[in-house]
Each structure stands twice: as C-alpha cells, then as structure tokens.
Design an enzyme around this catalytic site. Structure first.
Site, short mmCIF file in Angstrom:
data_model
loop_
_atom_site.label_atom_id
_atom_site.label_comp_id
_atom_site.label_asym_id
_atom_site.label_seq_id
_atom_site.Cartn_x
_atom_site.Cartn_y
_atom_site.Cartn_z
N CYS A 109 0.81 -1.22 0.00
CA CYS A 109 0.00 0.00 0.00
C CYS A 109 0.84 1.27 0.00
CB CYS A 109 -0.93 0.01 1.21
SG CYS A 109 -2.26 -1.17 1.06
N1 COA Z 1 -20.30 -9.52 7.47
C1 COA Z 1 -20.85 -9.59 8.71
N2 COA Z 1 -20.14 -9.76 9.82
C2 COA Z 1 -18.82 -9.91 9.72
C3 COA Z 1 -18.17 -9.86 8.47
C4 COA Z 1 -18.97 -9.67 7.33
N3 COA Z 1 -18.44 -9.60 6.11
N4 COA Z 1 -16.85 -10.02 8.66
C5 COA Z 1 -16.65 -10.16 9.97
N5 COA Z 1 -17.85 -10.10 10.62
C6 COA Z 1 -18.10 -10.21 12.06
C7 COA Z 1 -17.05 -11.06 12.74
O1 COA Z 1 -17.40 -12.42 12.68
C8 COA Z 1 -17.10 -10.51 14.16
O2 COA Z 1 -18.20 -11.07 14.81
P1 COA Z 1 -18.09 -11.44 16.38
O3 COA Z 1 -17.86 -10.13 17.08
O4 COA Z 1 -19.44 -12.05 16.64
O5 COA Z 1 -16.94 -12.38 16.50
C9 COA Z 1 -17.40 -9.03 13.95
O6 COA Z 1 -17.99 -8.93 12.66
C10 COA Z 1 -16.16 -8.17 14.02
O7 COA Z 1 -15.18 -8.65 13.10
P2 COA Z 1 -13.75 -8.00 12.96
O8 COA Z 1 -13.00 -8.67 11.87
O9 COA Z 1 -13.09 -7.96 14.29
O10 COA Z 1 -14.17 -6.53 12.49
P3 COA Z 1 -13.43 -5.16 12.61
O11 COA Z 1 -14.33 -4.22 13.29
O12 COA Z 1 -12.03 -5.31 13.11
O13 COA Z 1 -13.37 -4.69 11.08
C11 COA Z 1 -11.76 -4.54 9.28
C12 COA Z 1 -12.68 -5.43 10.12
C13 COA Z 1 -10.94 -5.42 8.36
C14 COA Z 1 -12.65 -3.63 8.44
C15 COA Z 1 -10.88 -3.69 10.20
O14 COA Z 1 -10.26 -4.49 11.16
C16 COA Z 1 -9.81 -2.94 9.45
O15 COA Z 1 -10.06 -2.19 8.53
N6 COA Z 1 -8.56 -3.07 9.87
C17 COA Z 1 -7.44 -2.43 9.23
C18 COA Z 1 -7.23 -3.07 7.94
C19 COA Z 1 -6.21 -2.42 7.09
O16 COA Z 1 -6.00 -1.24 7.10
N7 COA Z 1 -5.55 -3.20 6.31
C20 COA Z 1 -4.61 -2.71 5.40
C21 COA Z 1 -4.90 -3.37 4.15
S1 COA Z 1 -3.91 -2.68 2.93
#
Ligand code: COA
Length: 375
Positions: A158
């Site tokens: 990125c």
């Molecule tokens: N639809 C519905 N629910 C979902 C889901 C989906 N597509 N994906 C995950 N969930 C659920 C999970 O199962 C979890 O449920 P639980 O609390 O019952 O266990 C809950 O949602 C939270 O999941 P989590 O993965 O912890 O979500 P989050 O709030 O951390 O958001 C991201 C996920 C990826 C959006 C976030 O962590 C993020 O953006 N992180 C930084 C990523 C980044 O910058 N990466 C760089 C890439 S270049």
C-alpha cells in the site's frame, strides 16, 4: 552545486467504469456461502467442515466506510463460481491489462499540463502486485507512452506510490532524471480473496499517476515537495504468499495464503500509532506545526483508522475538508488511495498551503510526503 528542487507537476487518474455496491457484493458472497454449505452438507452435519456464515452490507459500511468500489471485471467478480477478475488471455504483442490502465492514468497526467512524453526521463510502476515479473510493467508503460530513458517496477504494497514519489524526488535531486512518472495501476480484486468473509469487501481497482519533476521545468501550478520520509517494520499481519516458487503446483494454486490475508484488528491497533507518530515527528523535523496542515490525503483502507490518525495529527476530529475520504466510492485501492484523494481534492487549496500525502500498509510500510502549493 545547489540541490535541484523536486515538485509534483501533475496527477492522473483512471477509474474503471464498472462498480459493485455492497448489496451486490453481499448477494454474490451469500450465494457462494449457500452453494458451499449445500455442497458440504454431509461434512457440516458430521462436524468435519464448518458451515460458512453470510456477509452483511451493514457490517461492511460500519466496519470500513466502504459503500461501493470500481472493478475491472464485474460479472466474473460477482459470479459465485469464480469471484475474481477474468478476461481473455492477451498475446505478448498486446498491451497487458495492468499496463493499459497505467498508461491511461499516465496520459491523463501528462496531458493535463501538455507534457510531451519525450521530456519524461523515467517511469516507475509502483504497485502492490505486478502482472508478471518481467519484462517490467514499467518498461511496457514506458514503451506505450513513447518515453526514452529507463523504467522499473517497485512493490511496497500500500505504500508503493509514496515510496515511488520519494525515489523519483531523489532521482531529481541527484540529477539522474528531471521528469519521472510514478504509475500505480492497482487491480486489487485480483489478489483479494473474495471468498473470505472478513475481507471480501475491502478492495477496488484503479490506476493513478504522479509526475515528479525538477522545479525549473514544472508548470507554475505545482506542488513543492517539502520533505519525504519512508519507514518499514516487518509484520505478518498483512501477508500474501503468492510467488514464483509456489504458484505452479496444483496443490498451492488458490489456497487462501496465496491471496491477501490480514489480522485486521491488529493492523488497526498497531498502524494507527505508528503512522500518527511518524507524521508528527516528520512535521516537527521540517519545522511544520502538524496542527497547521491544511489537508491530509491519507491512505484509504478504513475510515476509522483515518479518523484516528487525523485526530492525533491535527489535535481535533478532522472534517471532510481536512481529511477527505474516497473510501466510500473506491474502497481500498492499495497504494493508489491517497493519490486518488489528492487528485480529486486539491484544487481548492491556496498558494502557500502545506499538506500531506501519507500511505501505510503491508510490510508494515509507511510513507509521508509533505507538499506546499506553489501557485
Ligand atoms: N459480514 C458480517 N459480519 C462480519 C463480516 C462480514 N463480512 N466479517 C466479519 N464479521 C463479524 C465477525 O465475525 C465478528 O463477529 P463477532 O464479534 O461475533 O466475533 C465481527 O464482525 C467483528 O469482526 P472483525 O474482523 O473484528 O471486524 P473489525 O471491526 O475489526 O473490522 C476490518 C474489520 C478489516 C474492516 C478492520 O479491522 C480494518 O479495517 N482493519 C485495518 C485493515 C487495514 O487497514 N488493512 C490494510 C490493508 S492494505
């Protein structure tokens, strides 16, 4: 000999016309989940395979800020039996797909200031994935544009575009080039795992270009590069194991670790403080009060991360004017994200305004580019 000042002369953007909304993406994902669960009904009943859970558009928008994304191949990406970009194989004498969109963004940048490609000395293709190892994508783009000189590819995930900008600026400062194109074609749907509920919604496709030049040849309306800084810290929290040593065997093709995987929560927690501190320290070293920055064009991965980073830098909650987002319509476009934000949201700034382009992502890697509007 006094140092030559590098500036940003122009930017270009190519946006694929097709889009996928969260609702469309979730319908496709959930159709895949249903198919998978039907096909594995016996194993699921026996407890040897875990049933897949559906995705939700509401979660996606809340967790990431993404509402829609542009893609290069909508039909195949939404087809639950494919879930990735597909197009007919091209012959070696045809322009590669990645080069094609890179050329479009590069042409847009060159034409915006009437720059003749003959006056460009170098092309860097700076992106998180390359279509092939060689000949370099950058050399194909160079050839298509009719640029003399040299070209090469660089990949810092990125942060590829900001690392490209510093590399271009260093070429100019050292006198090795006077005009350098940094092209970032990012076909992220090709390396994302559209079958992974945690991250199927993250990415979109796009191409950007940044023209970095010696100040004495740049148009009056340019951005002086006040300072650049790069940082890398090894982390497995964002990883893709696809590579030339493992792509050729049937066992390894398409296994989940040969696509993008991340520990999103850990990334969020570790990268926010790292990047905020880097921005503030770099600003102080340049004699800039971070709170005085007119605008932050941050990497576009997650709206919550951007909100927190901007708040730590500016000392207050940033509004859209101070830290514009393109996540809602583009999704995460890897290294191109901060450049799209800069390209679309810079015209209203005044001469003398100081602002920041900042990337962060896999590696970990982060890059800060402080710029000042000249006219
Ligand atoms: N639809 C519905 N629910 C979902 C889901 C989906 N597509 N994906 C995950 N969930 C659920 C999970 O199962 C979890 O449920 P639980 O609390 O019952 O266990 C809950 O949602 C939270 O999941 P989590 O993965 O912890 O979500 P989050 O709030 O951390 O958001 C991201 C996920 C990826 C959006 C976030 O962590 C993020 O953006 N992180 C930084 C990523 C980044 O910058 N990466 C760089 C890439 S270049």
């Amino acid at each position: 000999m006094s140092e030559i000042t590098p500036v940003i002369s122009a930017t270009g953007l190519y946006t694929p016309p097709e889009t996928i909304s969260n609702d469309e993406l979730v319908a496709s994902f959930n159709a895949y989940v249903e198919l998978f669960n039907q096909r594995h009904a016996a194993e699921i009943a026996a407890g040897t395979v875990e049933a897949l859970q559906p995705s939700s558009a509401e979660f996606i928008e809340k967790a990431s800020g993404i509402k829609s994304r542009h893609v290069m191949s909508k039909a195949s990406t939404l087809d639950p039996e494919i879930m990735g970009p597909r197009w007919p194989e091209r012959a070696d004498d045809e322009l590669s797909v990645m080069a094609e969109i890179g050329v479009k963004a590069a042409r847009a940048a060159l034409e915006s200031i009437g720059r003749d490609p003959k006056d460009v000395d170098a092309v860097l293709c700076a992106a998180s994935n390359m279509q092939r190892p060689y000949p370099a994508m950058a050399i194909e783009i160079q050839q298509a544009l009719g640029i003399e000189g040299f070209a090469f590819d660089m990949n810092v995930a990125c942060s590829s575009a900001t690392f490209g900008i510093q590399t271009a600026a260093d070429f100019i400062r050292s006198g090795n080039a006077r005009s350098v194109l940094v092209v970032s074609p990012e076909i992220c749907t090709g390396h994302n795992n559209m079958k992974n509920r945690d991250s199927h919604f993250i990415f979109g496709d796009v191409a950007t270009a940044v023209l970095v030049e010696a100040k004495d040849m740049a148009p009056a309306q340019h951005w002086e590069i006040v300072g650049t800084r790069l940082k890398t810290v090894f982390s497995n929290n964002i990883r893709n194991n696809f590579g030339f040593l493992n792509c050729a065997t049937p066992e390894t093709i398409g296994t989940p670790d040969k696509l993008f995987v991340q520990e999103g929560r850990k990334v969020f927690k570790e990268v926010v403080p790292m990047v905020a501190t880097m921005i503030v320290d770099h600003a102080h070293d340049l004699g800039i009060d971070p709170a005085s920055l007119r605008r932050l064009w941050l990497h576009q991965a997650n709206s919550g991360m951007n909100r927190l980073i901007a708040q730590r830098v500016l000392g207050h909650e940033a509004n859209e004017d101070e830290s514009p987002t393109v996540l809602d319509t583009y999704g995460n476009t890897s290294s191109a994200g901060s450049i799209i934000a800069f390209h679309l949201h810079n015209a209203d700034l005044a001469a003398g305004d100081t602002a920041l382009i900042c990337s962060f992502g896999a590696g970990y890697s982060a890059g800060t580019v402080f710029i000042r509007k000249a006219a």
